[in-house]
Design an enzyme around this catalytic site. Sequence first.
Site, PDB file in Angstrom:
ATOM      1  N   HIS A   1      43.324  53.011  44.022  1.00 12.64           N
ATOM      2  CA  HIS A   1      43.773  53.844  44.817  1.00 12.64           C
ATOM      3  C   HIS A   1      44.826  54.092  44.349  1.00 12.64           C
ATOM      4  O   HIS A   1      45.799  55.304  44.018  1.00 12.64           O
ATOM      5  CB  HIS A   1      44.626  53.280  46.265  1.00 12.64           C
ATOM      6  CG  HIS A   1      44.987  54.495  46.873  1.00 12.64           C
ATOM      7  ND1 HIS A   1      46.276  53.707  48.060  1.00 12.64           N
ATOM      8  CD2 HIS A   1      45.352  55.608  46.900  1.00 12.64           C
ATOM      9  CE1 HIS A   1      46.362  55.453  48.677  1.00 12.64           C
ATOM     10  NE2 HIS A   1      46.076  56.424  48.082  1.00 12.64           N
TER      11      HIS A   1
ATOM     12  N   ASP B   1      33.266  32.619  43.199  1.00 17.37           N
ATOM     13  CA  ASP B   1      34.588  33.194  43.766  1.00 17.37           C
ATOM     14  C   ASP B   1      34.235  33.731  45.130  1.00 17.37           C
ATOM     15  O   ASP B   1      32.778  34.595  44.980  1.00 17.37           O
ATOM     16  CB  ASP B   1      34.334  34.556  42.842  1.00 17.37           C
ATOM     17  CG  ASP B   1      35.712  35.725  43.248  1.00 17.37           C
ATOM     18  OD1 ASP B   1      36.249  35.092  44.618  1.00 17.37           O
ATOM     19  OD2 ASP B   1      36.689  35.813  42.139  1.00 17.37           O
TER      20      ASP B   1
ATOM     21  N   ASP C   1      37.663  42.272  39.594  1.00 18.21           N
ATOM     22  CA  ASP C   1      38.001  41.547  38.675  1.00 18.21           C
ATOM     23  C   ASP C   1      38.587  42.424  37.509  1.00 18.21           C
ATOM     24  O   ASP C   1      39.582  41.552  36.896  1.00 18.21           O
ATOM     25  CB  ASP C   1      36.794  41.104  37.801  1.00 18.21           C
ATOM     26  CG  ASP C   1      35.586  40.344  38.755  1.00 18.21           C
ATOM     27  OD1 ASP C   1      36.033  39.308  39.393  1.00 18.21           O
ATOM     28  OD2 ASP C   1      34.151  40.087  38.465  1.00 18.21           O
TER      29      ASP C   1
ATOM     30  N   ILE D   1      38.922  34.557  38.408  1.00 17.15           N
ATOM     31  CA  ILE D   1      37.578  34.347  38.387  1.00 17.15           C
ATOM     32  C   ILE D   1      36.792  35.501  38.040  1.00 17.15           C
ATOM     33  O   ILE D   1      37.192  36.697  38.793  1.00 17.15           O
ATOM     34  CB  ILE D   1      36.932  33.591  39.551  1.00 17.15           C
ATOM     35  CG1 ILE D   1      37.483  32.161  39.882  1.00 17.15           C
ATOM     36  CG2 ILE D   1      35.342  32.991  39.350  1.00 17.15           C
ATOM     37  CD1 ILE D   1      36.914  31.560  41.365  1.00 17.15           C
TER      38      ILE D   1
ATOM     39  N   ASP E   1      37.552  38.930  28.958  1.00 15.85           N
ATOM     40  CA  ASP E   1      38.347  38.761  30.528  1.00 15.85           C
ATOM     41  C   ASP E   1      39.565  39.861  30.606  1.00 15.85           C
ATOM     42  O   ASP E   1      39.822  40.584  29.426  1.00 15.85           O
ATOM     43  CB  ASP E   1      39.960  37.804  29.120  1.00 15.85           C
ATOM     44  CG  ASP E   1      40.944  38.073  29.687  1.00 15.85           C
ATOM     45  OD1 ASP E   1      40.719  38.134  31.234  1.00 15.85           O
ATOM     46  OD2 ASP E   1      41.656  36.689  29.309  1.00 15.85           O
TER      47      ASP E   1
END
Length: 228
Positions: free
Chosen positions: A23, A151, A196, A204, A211
């Site tokens: 958002h 996760d 993520d 995680i 990354d």
Amino acid sequence: MEQLKEVMAITGAKKLNLIGHSHGAHSVRYAAGVMPQHVASVMTVGGANQGTIVASDVMRLANQTGTSELLNTLISSFGNVIMWAQGLDGQAFPHNALAAGHSTSIEGTVEFNQRFKLGLSLSLCGEGKYKDQGIALYSMTGNQPVTNPLDVSDAAMKALDLLSASKAGANDGIVSVCSAKFGKTIRDDYPWNHLDEINLLFGIKGTFAPDPVAAYRQHANRLKLQGL
């Protein structure tokens, strides 16, 4: 806007590089729309730039079952917990879950996009302008609801994918790849889900996934090389 002006006052910067997730894409696009002279670049990450079916379905269900206010209370309470965890005063940053749900729905985003067109895709699921009004425009997104069985939040992403998000094709569990398109696409196939993308939960991610923190650093270097 006051927070952005405060950042400029503290740093002495004349222009800002803005990044908005989910958002937050609406927020940074709004800022670019109302104060373009102070924005150097905009990046949306998993941005609901064309809305999300998940929000549309949730809002429709809440209205049909008469649970809108309960939903607002629950989500707002969760939001206050997040604010507390960040050391922020929830009263100083009021939020309205129902308004947020509407604005990220397909219907609500259509209304928003009629006012703020900067960087939007020029064709269905296509690229937007790479630069407009002197502002560099970028986007990136993940496209996998489930990325790591360790996760626990991945279960929620998969549930949302199965119940709603998959109707729009490839998605990160909440936002479809097509909806995330904005400006120049850096990548639309990161093996990340919606959490993520901002290094949640507890950092995680998939075993071989890039990354996300490094991806943000790369973007900072990209802007630096352009003198932004």
